[in-house]
Design an enzyme around this catalytic site. Sequence first.
Site, PDB file in Angstrom:
ATOM      1  N   HIS A  92       6.716  -1.245   3.138  1.00 18.60           N
ATOM      2  CA  HIS A  92       6.651  -2.664   3.497  1.00 18.60           C
ATOM      3  C   HIS A  92       5.808  -3.417   2.496  1.00 18.60           C
ATOM      4  O   HIS A  92       4.934  -2.837   1.845  1.00 18.60           O
ATOM      5  CB  HIS A  92       6.089  -2.854   4.912  1.00 18.60           C
ATOM      6  CG  HIS A  92       4.789  -2.169   5.139  1.00 18.60           C
ATOM      7  ND1 HIS A  92       4.700  -0.815   5.389  1.00 18.60           N
ATOM      8  CD2 HIS A  92       3.514  -2.625   5.140  1.00 18.60           C
ATOM      9  CE1 HIS A  92       3.433  -0.475   5.545  1.00 18.60           C
ATOM     10  NE2 HIS A  92       2.681  -1.557   5.378  1.00 18.60           N
ATOM     11  N   GLN A 122      -2.489   2.653   3.415  1.00 18.27           N
ATOM     12  CA  GLN A 122      -1.225   2.598   4.170  1.00 18.27           C
ATOM     13  C   GLN A 122      -1.410   3.254   5.534  1.00 18.27           C
ATOM     14  O   GLN A 122      -1.978   4.344   5.635  1.00 18.27           O
ATOM     15  CB  GLN A 122      -0.109   3.322   3.394  1.00 18.27           C
ATOM     16  CG  GLN A 122       1.263   3.155   4.027  1.00 18.27           C
ATOM     17  CD  GLN A 122       2.393   3.767   3.204  1.00 18.27           C
ATOM     18  OE1 GLN A 122       2.164   4.468   2.217  1.00 18.27           O
ATOM     19  NE2 GLN A 122       3.626   3.503   3.612  1.00 18.27           N
ATOM     20  N   ASN A 165       0.827  -1.208   0.000  1.00 16.78           N
ATOM     21  CA  ASN A 165       0.000   0.000   0.000  1.00 16.78           C
ATOM     22  C   ASN A 165       0.864   1.262   0.000  1.00 16.78           C
ATOM     23  O   ASN A 165       1.857   1.337   0.727  1.00 16.78           O
ATOM     24  CB  ASN A 165      -0.899   0.015   1.242  1.00 16.78           C
ATOM     25  CG  ASN A 165      -1.810  -1.203   1.309  1.00 16.78           C
ATOM     26  OD1 ASN A 165      -2.301  -1.678   0.289  1.00 16.78           O
ATOM     27  ND2 ASN A 165      -2.032  -1.721   2.516  1.00 16.78           N
TER      28      ASN A 165
HETATM   29  P1  AMP Z   1      -0.301  -0.912   6.012  1.00 17.70           P
HETATM   30  O1  AMP Z   1      -1.761  -0.720   6.334  1.00 17.70           O
HETATM   31  O2  AMP Z   1      -0.037  -1.433   4.625  1.00 17.70           O
HETATM   32  O3  AMP Z   1       0.502   0.337   6.330  1.00 17.70           O
HETATM   33  O4  AMP Z   1       0.194  -2.063   6.971  1.00 17.70           O
HETATM   34  C1  AMP Z   1       0.688  -1.841   8.251  1.00 17.70           C
HETATM   35  C2  AMP Z   1       0.708  -3.187   8.936  1.00 17.70           C
HETATM   36  O5  AMP Z   1       1.615  -3.121  10.024  1.00 17.70           O
HETATM   37  C3  AMP Z   1      -0.639  -3.642   9.486  1.00 17.70           C
HETATM   38  O6  AMP Z   1      -1.002  -4.882   8.903  1.00 17.70           O
HETATM   39  C4  AMP Z   1      -0.373  -3.777  10.989  1.00 17.70           C
HETATM   40  O7  AMP Z   1      -1.048  -4.874  11.571  1.00 17.70           O
HETATM   41  C5  AMP Z   1       1.126  -3.960  11.028  1.00 17.70           C
HETATM   42  N1  AMP Z   1       1.793  -3.562  12.265  1.00 17.70           N
HETATM   43  C6  AMP Z   1       1.627  -2.413  12.943  1.00 17.70           C
HETATM   44  N2  AMP Z   1       2.414  -2.396  14.044  1.00 17.70           N
HETATM   45  C7  AMP Z   1       3.116  -3.562  14.034  1.00 17.70           C
HETATM   46  C8  AMP Z   1       4.104  -4.145  14.894  1.00 17.70           C
HETATM   47  N3  AMP Z   1       4.543  -3.513  15.999  1.00 17.70           N
HETATM   48  N4  AMP Z   1       4.594  -5.360  14.568  1.00 17.70           N
HETATM   49  C9  AMP Z   1       4.160  -6.003  13.470  1.00 17.70           C
HETATM   50  N5  AMP Z   1       3.242  -5.510  12.624  1.00 17.70           N
HETATM   51  C10 AMP Z   1       2.723  -4.308  12.897  1.00 17.70           C
END
Ligand code: AMP
Length: 136
Positions: free
Chosen positions: A101, A95, A88
Amino acid sequence: MKQDDCIFCKIVAGEIPSQTLYEDEKFKVILDVGPATRGHALILPKNHYANLYELPEEDAAEAMKLAKRMMIKMTEKLNCDGFNIVQNNGEVAGQTVFHFHMHLIPRYKNDGEILKYVAGEPDQEELAQIRKMITE
Ligand code: AMP
Ligand code: ZN
């Protein structure tokens, strides 16, 4: 390259704990704490880039190679039936963490329609206009 208030920079630095699946000098792969399915993981570059617009092309290529390797290994180990790679860019695109990521999402039969969208129905003229906008 690190941004002080970035949660993924802190994970990369080991300041916030994570379940790490893989690590090398450029990337860390961790389990997502809010998984869409069992085994949902994230590829994080160790350097901070907000999104794919900012990520250098070479790093993007390496991230995709790593995604393929991880997908093969995770499919073997988790015995999943398919796989989504999701990435995203920008709030409007979903995002929420602004450190580039890639989501590695194992898919299982009957795990639900987690990434479904409604297909539009543009006519040929509209498609041609869009092609012109992008290519000219
Ligand atoms: P996005 O919405 O593409 O920005 O994805 C962010 C992702 O990061 C989401 O799926 C969250 O569940 C994940 N996330 C947020 N904080 C953490 C964390 N501390 N460790 C692992 N994943 C995380
Ligand atoms: Zn960061």
